[in-house]
Motif scaffolding. Structure first.
Motif, PDB file in Angstrom:
ATOM      1  N   GLU A 196    -100.746  40.235  12.497  1.00 32.95           N
ATOM      2  CA  GLU A 196    -101.010  40.381  11.063  1.00 32.95           C
ATOM      3  C   GLU A 196    -101.129  41.840  10.629  1.00 32.95           C
ATOM      4  O   GLU A 196    -100.989  42.137   9.438  1.00 32.95           O
ATOM      5  CB  GLU A 196    -102.291  39.634  10.695  1.00 32.95           C
ATOM      6  N   ARG A 197    -101.404  42.729  11.566  1.00 33.00           N
ATOM      7  CA  ARG A 197    -101.482  44.156  11.225  1.00 33.00           C
ATOM      8  C   ARG A 197    -100.803  44.939  12.343  1.00 33.00           C
ATOM      9  O   ARG A 197    -101.284  44.955  13.473  1.00 33.00           O
ATOM     10  CB  ARG A 197    -102.935  44.602  11.041  1.00 33.00           C
ATOM     11  N   ILE A 198     -99.681  45.565  12.014  1.00 31.81           N
ATOM     12  CA  ILE A 198     -98.820  46.210  13.007  1.00 31.81           C
ATOM     13  C   ILE A 198     -98.636  47.675  12.650  1.00 31.81           C
ATOM     14  O   ILE A 198     -98.410  48.025  11.482  1.00 31.81           O
ATOM     15  CB  ILE A 198     -97.431  45.531  13.035  1.00 31.81           C
ATOM     16  N   VAL A 199     -98.687  48.532  13.649  1.00 32.10           N
ATOM     17  CA  VAL A 199     -98.298  49.920  13.457  1.00 32.10           C
ATOM     18  C   VAL A 199     -96.938  50.133  14.106  1.00 32.10           C
ATOM     19  O   VAL A 199     -96.687  49.690  15.220  1.00 32.10           O
ATOM     20  CB  VAL A 199     -99.341  50.900  14.051  1.00 32.10           C
ATOM     21  N   ASP A 200     -96.034  50.768  13.359  1.00 31.90           N
ATOM     22  CA  ASP A 200     -94.729  51.155  13.888  1.00 31.90           C
ATOM     23  C   ASP A 200     -94.783  52.657  14.129  1.00 31.90           C
ATOM     24  O   ASP A 200     -94.781  53.451  13.183  1.00 31.90           O
ATOM     25  CB  ASP A 200     -93.623  50.794  12.897  1.00 31.90           C
ATOM     26  N   VAL A 201     -94.850  53.030  15.398  1.00 29.60           N
ATOM     27  CA  VAL A 201     -95.050  54.430  15.786  1.00 29.60           C
ATOM     28  C   VAL A 201     -93.698  55.121  15.905  1.00 29.60           C
ATOM     29  O   VAL A 201     -92.786  54.619  16.563  1.00 29.60           O
ATOM     30  CB  VAL A 201     -95.823  54.508  17.116  1.00 29.60           C
TER      31      VAL A 201
ATOM     32  N   ALA B  85     -95.503  43.580   4.488  1.00 29.72           N
ATOM     33  CA  ALA B  85     -96.836  44.080   4.166  1.00 29.72           C
ATOM     34  C   ALA B  85     -97.750  44.184   5.371  1.00 29.72           C
ATOM     35  O   ALA B  85     -98.761  44.889   5.338  1.00 29.72           O
ATOM     36  CB  ALA B  85     -97.480  43.188   3.107  1.00 29.72           C
ATOM     37  N   ARG B  86     -97.429  43.485   6.464  1.00 31.98           N
ATOM     38  CA  ARG B  86     -98.310  43.532   7.633  1.00 31.98           C
ATOM     39  C   ARG B  86     -98.125  44.807   8.452  1.00 31.98           C
ATOM     40  O   ARG B  86     -98.860  45.031   9.414  1.00 31.98           O
ATOM     41  CB  ARG B  86     -98.077  42.314   8.521  1.00 31.98           C
ATOM     42  N   ALA B  87     -97.156  45.678   8.099  1.00 29.68           N
ATOM     43  CA  ALA B  87     -96.849  46.860   8.908  1.00 29.68           C
ATOM     44  C   ALA B  87     -97.198  48.151   8.191  1.00 29.68           C
ATOM     45  O   ALA B  87     -97.142  48.243   6.960  1.00 29.68           O
ATOM     46  CB  ALA B  87     -95.375  46.866   9.283  1.00 29.68           C
ATOM     47  N   ILE B  88     -97.560  49.151   8.989  1.00 34.13           N
ATOM     48  CA  ILE B  88     -97.697  50.519   8.505  1.00 34.13           C
ATOM     49  C   ILE B  88     -96.929  51.419   9.461  1.00 34.13           C
ATOM     50  O   ILE B  88     -97.026  51.268  10.685  1.00 34.13           O
ATOM     51  CB  ILE B  88     -99.178  50.960   8.399  1.00 34.13           C
ATOM     52  N   GLY B  89     -96.128  52.312   8.921  1.00 35.33           N
ATOM     53  CA  GLY B  89     -95.337  53.218   9.744  1.00 35.33           C
ATOM     54  C   GLY B  89     -96.004  54.566   9.864  1.00 35.33           C
ATOM     55  O   GLY B  89     -96.526  55.101   8.874  1.00 35.33           O
ATOM     56  N   VAL B  90     -95.984  55.130  11.069  1.00 31.21           N
ATOM     57  CA  VAL B  90     -96.512  56.472  11.273  1.00 31.21           C
ATOM     58  C   VAL B  90     -95.456  57.329  11.967  1.00 31.21           C
ATOM     59  O   VAL B  90     -94.666  56.839  12.776  1.00 31.21           O
ATOM     60  CB  VAL B  90     -97.827  56.474  12.091  1.00 31.21           C
TER      61      VAL B  90
ATOM     62  N   ALA C 250     -91.710  65.471   6.751  1.00 31.29           N
ATOM     63  CA  ALA C 250     -90.429  65.319   6.051  1.00 31.29           C
ATOM     64  C   ALA C 250     -89.840  63.933   6.289  1.00 31.29           C
ATOM     65  O   ALA C 250     -89.256  63.327   5.384  1.00 31.29           O
ATOM     66  CB  ALA C 250     -89.450  66.406   6.510  1.00 31.29           C
ATOM     67  N   THR C 251     -89.997  63.420   7.503  1.00 28.61           N
ATOM     68  CA  THR C 251     -89.497  62.076   7.805  1.00 28.61           C
ATOM     69  C   THR C 251     -90.281  61.020   7.032  1.00 28.61           C
ATOM     70  O   THR C 251     -89.699  60.072   6.495  1.00 28.61           O
ATOM     71  CB  THR C 251     -89.595  61.807   9.322  1.00 28.61           C
ATOM     72  N   ILE C 252     -91.582  61.169   6.970  1.00 31.01           N
ATOM     73  CA  ILE C 252     -92.401  60.232   6.197  1.00 31.01           C
ATOM     74  C   ILE C 252     -92.025  60.293   4.718  1.00 31.01           C
ATOM     75  O   ILE C 252     -91.990  59.254   4.030  1.00 31.01           O
ATOM     76  CB  ILE C 252     -93.900  60.538   6.399  1.00 31.01           C
ATOM     77  N   ALA C 253     -91.705  61.479   4.215  1.00 32.56           N
ATOM     78  CA  ALA C 253     -91.284  61.596   2.811  1.00 32.56           C
ATOM     79  C   ALA C 253     -90.003  60.813   2.561  1.00 32.56           C
ATOM     80  O   ALA C 253     -89.854  60.150   1.514  1.00 32.56           O
ATOM     81  CB  ALA C 253     -91.091  63.067   2.446  1.00 32.56           C
ATOM     82  N   VAL C 254     -89.065  60.855   3.506  1.00 29.80           N
ATOM     83  CA  VAL C 254     -87.823  60.087   3.385  1.00 29.80           C
ATOM     84  C   VAL C 254     -88.135  58.590   3.376  1.00 29.80           C
ATOM     85  O   VAL C 254     -87.618  57.835   2.545  1.00 29.80           O
ATOM     86  CB  VAL C 254     -86.853  60.430   4.536  1.00 29.80           C
ATOM     87  N   ALA C 255     -88.996  58.156   4.300  1.00 25.15           N
ATOM     88  CA  ALA C 255     -89.351  56.735   4.384  1.00 25.15           C
ATOM     89  C   ALA C 255     -90.006  56.256   3.097  1.00 25.15           C
ATOM     90  O   ALA C 255     -89.687  55.164   2.581  1.00 25.15           O
ATOM     91  CB  ALA C 255     -90.271  56.504   5.586  1.00 25.15           C
ATOM     92  N   ARG C 256     -90.917  57.047   2.546  1.00 30.63           N
ATOM     93  CA  ARG C 256     -91.604  56.645   1.314  1.00 30.63           C
ATOM     94  C   ARG C 256     -90.638  56.562   0.143  1.00 30.63           C
ATOM     95  O   ARG C 256     -90.748  55.670  -0.703  1.00 30.63           O
ATOM     96  CB  ARG C 256     -92.719  57.637   1.005  1.00 30.63           C
ATOM     97  N   ALA C 257     -89.665  57.486   0.096  1.00 28.25           N
ATOM     98  CA  ALA C 257     -88.692  57.465  -0.993  1.00 28.25           C
ATOM     99  C   ALA C 257     -87.777  56.241  -0.887  1.00 28.25           C
ATOM    100  O   ALA C 257     -87.407  55.647  -1.903  1.00 28.25           O
ATOM    101  CB  ALA C 257     -87.856  58.743  -0.961  1.00 28.25           C
TER     102      ALA C 257
ATOM    103  N   ARG D 233     -95.894  50.969   3.507  1.00 29.56           N
ATOM    104  CA  ARG D 233     -96.959  51.929   3.797  1.00 29.56           C
ATOM    105  C   ARG D 233     -96.547  52.853   4.940  1.00 29.56           C
ATOM    106  O   ARG D 233     -96.101  52.383   5.998  1.00 29.56           O
ATOM    107  CB  ARG D 233     -98.247  51.197   4.180  1.00 29.56           C
ATOM    108  N   PHE D 234     -96.731  54.154   4.716  1.00 30.08           N
ATOM    109  CA  PHE D 234     -96.389  55.155   5.716  1.00 30.08           C
ATOM    110  C   PHE D 234     -97.470  56.225   5.748  1.00 30.08           C
ATOM    111  O   PHE D 234     -98.107  56.505   4.741  1.00 30.08           O
ATOM    112  CB  PHE D 234     -95.035  55.809   5.398  1.00 30.08           C
ATOM    113  N   GLN D 235     -97.638  56.842   6.914  1.00 32.14           N
ATOM    114  CA  GLN D 235     -98.661  57.861   7.077  1.00 32.14           C
ATOM    115  C   GLN D 235     -98.230  58.861   8.139  1.00 32.14           C
ATOM    116  O   GLN D 235     -97.666  58.475   9.172  1.00 32.14           O
ATOM    117  CB  GLN D 235     -99.984  57.202   7.487  1.00 32.14           C
ATOM    118  N   VAL D 236     -98.488  60.116   7.907  1.00 34.33           N
ATOM    119  CA  VAL D 236     -98.261  61.144   8.923  1.00 34.33           C
ATOM    120  C   VAL D 236     -99.363  61.025   9.967  1.00 34.33           C
ATOM    121  O   VAL D 236    -100.555  61.017   9.633  1.00 34.33           O
ATOM    122  CB  VAL D 236     -98.282  62.557   8.307  1.00 34.33           C
ATOM    123  N   ALA D 237     -98.975  60.881  11.229  1.00 32.70           N
ATOM    124  CA  ALA D 237     -99.970  60.715  12.293  1.00 32.70           C
ATOM    125  C   ALA D 237     -99.350  61.016  13.644  1.00 32.70           C
ATOM    126  O   ALA D 237     -98.132  60.908  13.835  1.00 32.70           O
ATOM    127  CB  ALA D 237    -100.539  59.300  12.289  1.00 32.70           C
TER     128      ALA D 237
END
Length: 235
Positions: free
Chosen positions: A34-39, A52-57, A62-69, A75-79
């Motif tokens: 139900e809650r997944i991180v894609d590293v 909705a169950r995933a968050i990308g890190v 710059a890569t996260i900016a591309v993903a968000r666009a 959901r994406f986060q720099v990590a």
């Protein structure tokens, strides 16, 4: 290779039917989570597919900016994969594709185990950089090109080691399967030429020219085994 070029290369790879099959298999192995991180989420395609169950890190802003666009609803986060911004035992699933060879694998897997709850599952998918099979009229040069490219990678054989690394990290129910990627069309040329990255000399130039001719003539052939390794956290 610039960030834009890396994203373009990843896009080319991710659109291939064999890559789609690998991605779908990783999703299947995380069924019920139900809650997944894609590293190392890159351009965010897998996060978008998981919903909705995933968050990308990813470590690269710059890569996260591309993903968000591309996927504003996701959901994406720099990590950093070695220091994920999640509490202990807070996730049900952990996914990483074409990433483990760039990491300190034992540290990253220890961090994965920390953030996964009991019963949580981890899935890794990746290729071994020593195992690219490229058809060429210059087979000896091909061997040198492939192994020289592998030597540029932090941990080029991480995918073949993943099975035992997961067990050493405390995961149970560890299993590995192999899915193949076979590319015979001109879309494989950027992937093949990337193998010669930062390599110079007349033989390398001749090898690249040979690959360009093969792509133009419909004779390019690239095969890569992809290792999909999964494991579970037992409380």
């Amino acid at each position: 290779m610039s960030n834009t070029e890396v994203i373009a290369l990843l896009d080319e790879i991710e659109r291939h039917p064999d890559a789609v099959r690998v991605r779908e298999r990783t999703h299947e192995l995380l069924d019920g989570a139900e809650r997944i991180v894609d590293v190392g989420c890159g351009g965010g395609r897998a996060v978008h597919e998981l919903g909705a169950r995933a968050i990308g890190v990813d470590h690269d802003p710059a890569t996260i900016a591309v993903a968000r666009a591309r996927y504003p609803a996701a959901r994406f986060q720099v990590a950093d994969a070695h220091a994920l911004p999640f509490p202990d035992a807070s996730l049900d699933g952990y996914r990483a594709e074409r990433v483990i060879h760039t990491l300190d694998a034992p540290r990253a897997l220890a961090e994965a185990r920390r953030v996964l709850r009991p019963g949580g599952r981890l899935v890794l998918a990746g290729h071994d950089w020593d195992l690219f099979a490229v058809d060429s009229g210059l087979p000896e040069v091909t061997r040198r090109v492939v192994h020289a490219r592998a030597d540029q990678i932090a941990d080029p054989r991480a995918a073949r080691k993943a099975h035992h690394l997961l067990r050493e990290a405390g995961f149970t129910d560890v299993a590995t399967e192999i899915l193949s990627t076979v590319i015979t069309g001109p879309e494989g040329l950027p992937v093949v030429l990337n193998l010669a990255k930062d390599q110079e000399g007349e033989e390398i130039a001749a090898w690249c020219d040979d690959q360009r001719r093969r792509a133009a003539e419909g004779r390019l052939f690239l095969a890569v085994p992809v290792f999909v390794t999964s494991g579970q956290v037992i409380g």
